[in-house]
Scaffold this active site. Sequence first.
Site, short mmCIF file in Angstrom:
data_model
loop_
_atom_site.label_atom_id
_atom_site.label_comp_id
_atom_site.label_asym_id
_atom_site.label_seq_id
_atom_site.Cartn_x
_atom_site.Cartn_y
_atom_site.Cartn_z
CB SER A 96 -0.94 -0.04 1.20
OG SER A 96 -1.97 0.91 1.05
CE LYS A 118 -15.70 20.48 7.30
NZ LYS A 118 -14.33 20.78 6.84
#
Length: 353
Positions: free
Chosen positions: A179, A231
Amino acid sequence: MIEFLSDYSLFLAKSVTIVFAVLAVVAGIAVVSTRSRKDAKQGDIEVIHFNDELTEMKEALEGSILDECELKAMLKEEKKKAKADKKAQKKTPPADDQPRRKRMFVLDFDGDVKASEVEPLRQEISAVLLMAEKQDEVLIRLESPGGMVHEYGLASSQIERIKRKEIPLTICVDRVAASGGYMMACLADKLLAAPFAIVGSIGVIAQLPNFHRLLKKNDIDYEVLTAGEYKRTLTVFGENTDKGREKFVEELEETHELFKNFVHEYRTEVDIDKVATGEIWFGKQALDVHLVDELMTSDQYMMDAADKADIYIVRYEQKKSLQEKISELAVSSSDKVLLRWWGRLTQSKIWSR
């Protein structure tokens, strides 16, 4: 029983005394340490000459294995060779334009979820870039299972500084670079891996629990107030919506696409759609799909290079604060008291019964 209680009371009294003493010392110097913190040096660069370490290891083995006659003969031969080399150098002095001996600078990165080693890494790279030239080489021994995108993005950006200086960069993975770890590793001009090292995992994951139903069951309200439609997409305590989930997945896909493009930029020979599935690959498999260039451990690479290069292991050692040192001292003192009490307890009659 009376002896046991006596021992325990003594142990408790000593422990309390130590705790109060440490607190008193901390309180007395806290102000001084706070004032001097801004002026304190954060750490130091430590440099180890790997070639000297190899020589010392060899000499130690020779001294233990060879008998006296063999050792004398070997030392005599080495002395003779050194004298001949010195004489040859005098006869043919080096030209001003003759290239110097290559240098290899070795850095270590042992990553966690937050890529906490970024700070030492950036200091080490800064130090190396003050000395390294294009004929030199930087070797990074990289170990990381990955973690936060922005943290490993910063770590990768630090490594990019080496490439901008056009200094050859080799990265070796002895155990794992997955990763975010592979995000860093793919920057290498030459990427090495041990045969059973784990690389890849080119994917993005996010997971979080949601306690909304539990709160609702117990008549507990949790409000999330935002300005901006997205948000907050998913929340731990609020009620998650399908629209919020879709947006969150969309953001994950965008991050994954950035990751794929980043890897493909530096390893153009990789079939990115084949390897960017989130799968992991062992060293030999990774070589077959061009995720790495060669199967080799960092130890072997460094020993092979030692004949032609001066190898320097560069480490940035962060200095511990006064509070950290006192804390370690307190723990050490408490441990000693505890061990002393435990030893006496195990020898007492009450324990033997």
